[in-house]
Design a protein around this motif. Sequence first.
Motif, PDB file in Angstrom:
ATOM      1  N   VAL A  82      43.828  42.747  41.194  1.00 18.58           N
ATOM      2  CA  VAL A  82      44.618  41.517  41.035  1.00 18.58           C
ATOM      3  C   VAL A  82      45.356  41.505  39.678  1.00 18.58           C
ATOM      4  O   VAL A  82      45.908  40.482  39.291  1.00 18.58           O
ATOM      5  CB  VAL A  82      43.745  40.248  41.182  1.00 18.58           C
ATOM      6  N   ASN A  83      45.358  42.661  38.990  1.00 22.26           N
ATOM      7  CA  ASN A  83      45.967  42.773  37.660  1.00 22.26           C
ATOM      8  C   ASN A  83      47.433  42.305  37.654  1.00 22.26           C
ATOM      9  O   ASN A  83      48.300  42.953  38.235  1.00 22.26           O
ATOM     10  CB  ASN A  83      45.896  44.243  37.227  1.00 22.26           C
ATOM     11  N   PRO A  84      47.714  41.206  36.972  1.00 22.80           N
ATOM     12  CA  PRO A  84      49.095  40.712  36.958  1.00 22.80           C
ATOM     13  C   PRO A  84      50.052  41.649  36.221  1.00 22.80           C
ATOM     14  O   PRO A  84      51.256  41.588  36.431  1.00 22.80           O
ATOM     15  CB  PRO A  84      48.985  39.369  36.230  1.00 22.80           C
ATOM     16  N   GLU A  85      49.491  42.551  35.391  1.00 22.93           N
ATOM     17  CA  GLU A  85      50.371  43.458  34.636  1.00 22.93           C
ATOM     18  C   GLU A  85      51.154  44.390  35.555  1.00 22.93           C
ATOM     19  O   GLU A  85      52.268  44.807  35.234  1.00 22.93           O
ATOM     20  CB  GLU A  85      49.554  44.265  33.623  1.00 22.93           C
ATOM     21  N   LYS A  86      50.541  44.711  36.711  1.00 22.80           N
ATOM     22  CA  LYS A  86      51.236  45.569  37.686  1.00 22.80           C
ATOM     23  C   LYS A  86      52.544  44.923  38.129  1.00 22.80           C
ATOM     24  O   LYS A  86      53.454  45.595  38.574  1.00 22.80           O
ATOM     25  CB  LYS A  86      50.364  45.749  38.934  1.00 22.80           C
ATOM     26  N   TYR A  87      52.560  43.582  38.049  1.00 23.95           N
ATOM     27  CA  TYR A  87      53.716  42.850  38.564  1.00 23.95           C
ATOM     28  C   TYR A  87      54.686  42.450  37.470  1.00 23.95           C
ATOM     29  O   TYR A  87      55.557  41.637  37.673  1.00 23.95           O
ATOM     30  CB  TYR A  87      53.235  41.638  39.365  1.00 23.95           C
ATOM     31  N   ASN A  88      54.522  43.025  36.276  1.00 22.38           N
ATOM     32  CA  ASN A  88      55.446  42.708  35.186  1.00 22.38           C
ATOM     33  C   ASN A  88      56.816  43.325  35.489  1.00 22.38           C
ATOM     34  O   ASN A  88      56.899  44.386  36.087  1.00 22.38           O
ATOM     35  CB  ASN A  88      54.911  43.247  33.858  1.00 22.38           C
ATOM     36  N   GLY A  89      57.857  42.634  35.046  1.00 21.91           N
ATOM     37  CA  GLY A  89      59.213  43.123  35.271  1.00 21.91           C
ATOM     38  C   GLY A  89      59.927  42.271  36.286  1.00 21.91           C
ATOM     39  O   GLY A  89      60.112  42.668  37.431  1.00 21.91           O
ATOM     40  N   ALA A  90      60.303  41.046  35.864  1.00 24.10           N
ATOM     41  CA  ALA A  90      61.098  40.191  36.744  1.00 24.10           C
ATOM     42  C   ALA A  90      62.538  40.644  36.635  1.00 24.10           C
ATOM     43  O   ALA A  90      62.971  41.150  35.597  1.00 24.10           O
ATOM     44  CB  ALA A  90      60.969  38.738  36.316  1.00 24.10           C
ATOM     45  N   CYS A  91      63.271  40.493  37.733  1.00 25.65           N
ATOM     46  CA  CYS A  91      64.655  40.951  37.734  1.00 25.65           C
ATOM     47  C   CYS A  91      65.594  39.745  37.652  1.00 25.65           C
ATOM     48  O   CYS A  91      65.347  38.713  38.266  1.00 25.65           O
ATOM     49  CB  CYS A  91      64.876  41.728  39.028  1.00 25.65           C
ATOM     50  N   LEU A  92      66.660  39.881  36.854  1.00 24.23           N
ATOM     51  CA  LEU A  92      67.706  38.854  36.835  1.00 24.23           C
ATOM     52  C   LEU A  92      68.748  39.269  37.875  1.00 24.23           C
ATOM     53  O   LEU A  92      69.598  40.122  37.590  1.00 24.23           O
ATOM     54  CB  LEU A  92      68.358  38.774  35.444  1.00 24.23           C
ATOM     55  N   VAL A  93      68.676  38.694  39.081  1.00 19.16           N
ATOM     56  CA  VAL A  93      69.618  39.124  40.121  1.00 19.16           C
ATOM     57  C   VAL A  93      70.883  38.277  40.128  1.00 19.16           C
ATOM     58  O   VAL A  93      70.882  37.125  39.699  1.00 19.16           O
ATOM     59  CB  VAL A  93      69.045  39.104  41.563  1.00 19.16           C
ATOM     60  N   GLY A  94      71.965  38.883  40.640  1.00 16.05           N
ATOM     61  CA  GLY A  94      73.251  38.198  40.733  1.00 16.05           C
ATOM     62  C   GLY A  94      74.236  38.700  39.690  1.00 16.05           C
ATOM     63  O   GLY A  94      75.400  38.322  39.691  1.00 16.05           O
ATOM     64  N   LEU A  95      73.768  39.562  38.798  1.00 17.81           N
ATOM     65  CA  LEU A  95      74.629  40.128  37.744  1.00 17.81           C
ATOM     66  C   LEU A  95      75.286  41.419  38.224  1.00 17.81           C
ATOM     67  O   LEU A  95      74.801  42.071  39.150  1.00 17.81           O
ATOM     68  CB  LEU A  95      73.781  40.435  36.511  1.00 17.81           C
ATOM     69  N   ARG A  96      76.361  41.811  37.502  1.00 16.63           N
ATOM     70  CA  ARG A  96      77.004  43.094  37.812  1.00 16.63           C
ATOM     71  C   ARG A  96      76.316  44.246  37.089  1.00 16.63           C
ATOM     72  O   ARG A  96      76.982  45.182  36.600  1.00 16.63           O
ATOM     73  CB  ARG A  96      78.474  43.039  37.374  1.00 16.63           C
ATOM     74  N   GLY A  97      75.048  44.161  36.916  1.00 16.13           N
ATOM     75  CA  GLY A  97      74.292  45.213  36.239  1.00 16.13           C
ATOM     76  C   GLY A  97      72.821  44.879  36.352  1.00 16.13           C
ATOM     77  O   GLY A  97      72.465  43.755  36.745  1.00 16.13           O
ATOM     78  N   ILE A  98      71.968  45.840  36.014  1.00 20.73           N
ATOM     79  CA  ILE A  98      70.523  45.626  36.188  1.00 20.73           C
ATOM     80  C   ILE A  98      69.891  45.175  34.880  1.00 20.73           C
ATOM     81  O   ILE A  98      70.001  45.849  33.854  1.00 20.73           O
ATOM     82  CB  ILE A  98      69.863  46.920  36.700  1.00 20.73           C
ATOM     83  N   VAL A  99      69.234  44.005  34.931  1.00 19.27           N
ATOM     84  CA  VAL A  99      68.543  43.477  33.763  1.00 19.27           C
ATOM     85  C   VAL A  99      67.122  43.128  34.182  1.00 19.27           C
ATOM     86  O   VAL A  99      66.916  42.357  35.117  1.00 19.27           O
ATOM     87  CB  VAL A  99      69.242  42.221  33.206  1.00 19.27           C
ATOM     88  N   ILE A 100      66.139  43.730  33.490  1.00 20.40           N
ATOM     89  CA  ILE A 100      64.736  43.468  33.806  1.00 20.40           C
ATOM     90  C   ILE A 100      64.114  42.712  32.641  1.00 20.40           C
ATOM     91  O   ILE A 100      64.208  43.129  31.490  1.00 20.40           O
ATOM     92  CB  ILE A 100      63.962  44.795  34.040  1.00 20.40           C
ATOM     93  N   LYS A 101      63.469  41.591  32.979  1.00 15.71           N
ATOM     94  CA  LYS A 101      62.810  40.787  31.958  1.00 15.71           C
ATOM     95  C   LYS A 101      61.329  41.122  31.968  1.00 15.71           C
ATOM     96  O   LYS A 101      60.628  40.873  32.957  1.00 15.71           O
ATOM     97  CB  LYS A 101      63.023  39.297  32.279  1.00 15.71           C
TER      98      LYS A 101
END
Lengths: 332, 332
Positions: free
Chosen positions: B271-290
């Motif tokens: 259930v490690n939440p760290e595995k799920y780190n890396g939210a994506c900012l979608v809708g941009l003309r490029g890839i941005v990971i938060k």
Amino acid sequence: MGGDFGPSVTIPAVKKALKAYPNVAFQLFGDEATINSYLKLHRFNKHDRIRVFASSDDVTMDDNPIIALKNKKNSSMRLALEAVRDGQAHACVSAGNTGALMAISRFVLKMLPGIDRPAIISAIPTLINEHVFLLDLGANVSCDERRLTQFAIMGNELVKCLDDNPSPKVALLNVGEEENKGSEKLQRAAEMINSLESIDYAGFVEGNQIFSGEYQVIVTDGFTGNNVLKASEGLTRYLSHKIKAAFERNWWTRFTGLLAKPVIRTFKHEVNPEKYNGACLVGLRGIVIKSHGAANVFATFCAIEEAIVQSKQKLPHKIREKLEQAAATLDH
Amino acid sequence: MGGDFGPSVTIPAVKKALKAYPNVAFQLFGDEATINSYLKLHRFNKHDRIRVFASSDDVTMDDNPIIALKNKKNSSMRLALEAVRDGQAHACVSAGNTGALMAISRFVLKMLPGIDRPAIISAIPTLINEHVFLLDLGANVSCDERRLTQFAIMGNELVKCLDDNPSPKVALLNVGEEENKGSEKLQRAAEMINSLESIDYAGFVEGNQIFSGEYQVIVTDGFTGNNVLKASEGLTRYLSHKIKAAFERNWWTRFTGLLAKPVIRTFKHEVNPEKYNGACLVGLRGIVIKSHGAANVFATFCAIEEAIVQSKQKLPHKIREKLEQAAATLDH
């Protein structure tokens, strides 16, 4: 007598409550024959603190609230609420259709002055203190600043009465703690709540702070409150499943699982959501407690206890006083 | 190079990613001397797949996004996003101030046609399948039906690309499953999403179904999504604390706790939440990971992996195509 299990759960819960509270009497509404057969089964059919009232209509879980209100005038729900309205009962406990209970309560009991619709409020366990009260949990999908302020007043009075806490910390749920975060509506609500002398307003809080226990009342709209509460139920189920699966991995983990059983039992008891059964419909001129549709005997007993405590405290009366004092702010 | 821990976490995570992905190169933006000293510490200061770029301004966690956008033109965040805009980098990973990252991304990279603001989307673990993608998680406090439909399109394409699932089930979060539940706006959004051929629309779901795993994309507004996500973090912390306390009750429970340690470890890993780190900012003309501000080395590595996968899949390009196909519905 509604809910998923009807009298098979309600009657044993009533029996438990009769023992625990020697001054409390019950009026049971529903199918007379069924109720009587369960009373007989549990051997207290001739109890002097029980009266059975027959209802003929049946509000089902799928019924549209408006249809239930208009067409089912002889349902157990309606008759129980009328008993509260007529002073025959101090409170109504129901495990039936929430929407119908809301609509019929509002029609039969009427709202306190200045309140448009009931809010659903319930206690939730927290890390430091015993619990926090969260509202609204789904009665009002969208809320303006006035309604959020009404929630703050009602939640504040409820905690003062039930927890014997003279100055509960009241917070507003937002997407950040900073004053400029969230919608303008939320910022206006913060101003209104902050201007009320009777409330110890603690500012904006974020979702993770619900379970921290630093606050005693957290106010939000019914859409967010409902989803946070239900997501918490879903997450608890997910985590329980995962821990169970981890103990069932092989013979050794199953063995340690056997040894750890008392610990798991303590844990389950401490976080038992059944203790928190019995959401209150606040804002009405009477006490209405909504028990979970799937409540078991213990959970139903907890909902009955909630009704008893609120009756003793004359909660609607106290909320009414505070609403009158805050009328100037709310009309602003 | 932001986040709570800066290069002390980022550099070891980059080292891990360089090993795991032999074809990936890194551009590191931040204080040159500090970055170089950490590179030296981890003994890969002369790596041919690393280039260091000096930034002079510093976007802090408390900075107002608009101030950061206007006044901090030489921050690591801004320079990294400009590298993506200019085709020097395929994706930007940042653990800095979310609001500033949103505002600067939007200004530097621009939105895809028809999208007004980025949405934040992230995977969340579930009971049956591996995960569900929930959006928006806080970028858009209030959303009309058009924006919710855009979220559905973006989430749908993201899952198709990342999970290799040709037909993800897309659902809308509501306070009930029935068609007449919730606000009119939600009902209009349901209609719009249902009319799109590219989406397998599964209807309304309630909060408890987020963790069930029956759906692959769940769409909601940023206020609800943010609060559900943060409440889940708070509840997980609460339950972990309670289970720890149950094992620390006395010498016997502590002993069983020792025996059960491997089980607890398996559970924590699953259930490690760290595995799920890396939210994506979608809708941009490029890839941005938060990346999470408090991310550790493993979690930061996971955010980098997310950026690599999305780059390989050319995600913004695919979302753009679907938005163009849905333009008629969105303009309706």
